[in-house]
Design an enzyme around this catalytic site. Structure first.
Site, PDB file in Angstrom:
ATOM      1  N   ARG A 109       0.741  -1.328   0.035  1.00 21.49           N
ATOM      2  CA  ARG A 109      -0.097   0.037  -0.092  1.00 21.49           C
ATOM      3  C   ARG A 109       0.840   1.113   0.075  1.00 21.49           C
ATOM      4  O   ARG A 109       0.271   2.167  -0.424  1.00 21.49           O
ATOM      5  CB  ARG A 109      -1.101  -0.212   1.357  1.00 21.49           C
ATOM      6  CG  ARG A 109      -2.112  -1.194   0.912  1.00 21.49           C
ATOM      7  CD  ARG A 109      -3.207  -0.984   1.878  1.00 21.49           C
ATOM      8  NE  ARG A 109      -2.732  -0.604   3.026  1.00 21.49           N
ATOM      9  CZ  ARG A 109      -3.081  -1.150   4.379  1.00 21.49           C
ATOM     10  NH1 ARG A 109      -4.301  -2.063   4.381  1.00 21.49           N
ATOM     11  NH2 ARG A 109      -2.779  -0.931   5.454  1.00 21.49           N
ATOM     12  N   GLU A 169       3.048  -9.360  15.647  1.00 19.39           N
ATOM     13  CA  GLU A 169       2.569  -9.989  17.054  1.00 19.39           C
ATOM     14  C   GLU A 169       2.563 -11.323  16.916  1.00 19.39           C
ATOM     15  O   GLU A 169       2.510 -12.163  17.874  1.00 19.39           O
ATOM     16  CB  GLU A 169       1.201  -9.347  16.825  1.00 19.39           C
ATOM     17  CG  GLU A 169       0.361  -9.616  18.139  1.00 19.39           C
ATOM     18  CD  GLU A 169      -1.312  -9.118  18.094  1.00 19.39           C
ATOM     19  OE1 GLU A 169      -1.988  -9.392  19.116  1.00 19.39           O
ATOM     20  OE2 GLU A 169      -1.773  -8.390  17.211  1.00 19.39           O
TER      21      GLU A 169
END
Lengths: 183, 183
Positions: free
Chosen positions: A70, A107
């Site tokens: 992006r 994470e």
């Protein structure tokens, strides 16, 4: 550090109205900020490119780097407006020439990013632009890659910064950080 | 169909000199056209964006669509120059809202692309821009996606077309195809 360009609060609210909230994406409990509706709106999209360009001028970059995928949407448009070259920072195995790479923890699991070793000459100033600053893991890795090839980070700019994740605390001290929209 | 903008042959040769050949990438026997060296060169990069924009004007698009990931580099810059919105066509699972999707065969395996169903209003003209036209599988899928959401393909533009792969023969008849560089 926060860099100088100030965006009028009414404009920020208007831009926020162009962003779509998607509940439970990519997983339950997360509200995803869908920027495609903003990019789709020609006035909002143009405003964002102009604001990023205006801020970039003050940082005097020699190149603009964008992070796959992006970050590729905004960074080259700014590079073109400034009349400077674009550097892609990509996922592993995509860049065909000799690369520097860096892996960083997420994470769950880890990610790797790569940059061509000859993407910028030694000492050149590289402004990194991405759509979103979240925890800062990706942005920090991008900074390290620019430094690994001997260039300097001229700053980092984002369309959106999620302040509640404190990502900017994970970026190198002294790097100018500019975000148009804060949540 | 081939659309109208003509690029001077000297300019094409100059652009070609900015592209780096990488032998045996991604696999033995293939010479990969590395466009990062062209994007890195501010004059070449600017010329390419200007040429794509000049051609796009004649096609009167309402939106520019780019295909993940390298199509994101050129398409939004052209959208910005024209003052119109950008539509991302993405790999599966990346677009957070309701999508149309299409799968297509590759030499080995298959690929899927997605577009948001509300990326363009019915009947709007969408110009698809990608970096490279090879066999045409990806480009054809992108055309089908635009049509699936009720919009019209205003044309397709590429930085590079590999003529020896005859990819344009795999695109819908009547679609205007513009490529700056041919090999």
């Amino acid at each position: 550090m926060t860099s100088g360009t100030m965006i009028n609060q009414n404009k920020v609210d208007w831009l926020k109205s162009k962003i779509r909230d998607i509940p439970d994406f990519p997983k339950k409990g997360i509200v995803f900020k869908d920027l495609t509706t903003l990019l789709n709106d020609h006035e909002a999209f143009n405003f964002v490119v102009e604001a990023l360009t205006e801020n970039a001028r003050g940082l005097k970059p020699d190149y603009i780097a964008g992070i796959e995928a992006r970050g590729f949407i905004l960074a080259p448009a700014v590079a073109h407006k400034l009349g400077i070259g674009f550097i892609p920072i990509r996922k592993p195995g995509k860049l065909p020439h000799t690369v520097e790479k860096i892996s960083y923890d997420l994470e769950y699991g880890s990610n790797t990013l790569e940059i061509h070793v000859d993407a910028a000459e030694k000492g050149k100033r590289v402004l990194i632009i991405d759509d979103l600053l979240a925890t800062g893991g990706t942005a920090h890795a991008a900074c390290q890659l620019v430094e690994k090839i001997g260039a300097k980070v001229a700053g980092m700019s984002f369309l959106v910064e999620l302040d509640f994740l404190s990502g900017r605390n994970n970026l190198p001290k002294g790097v100018e950080i500019f975000s148009i929209i804060h949540y």
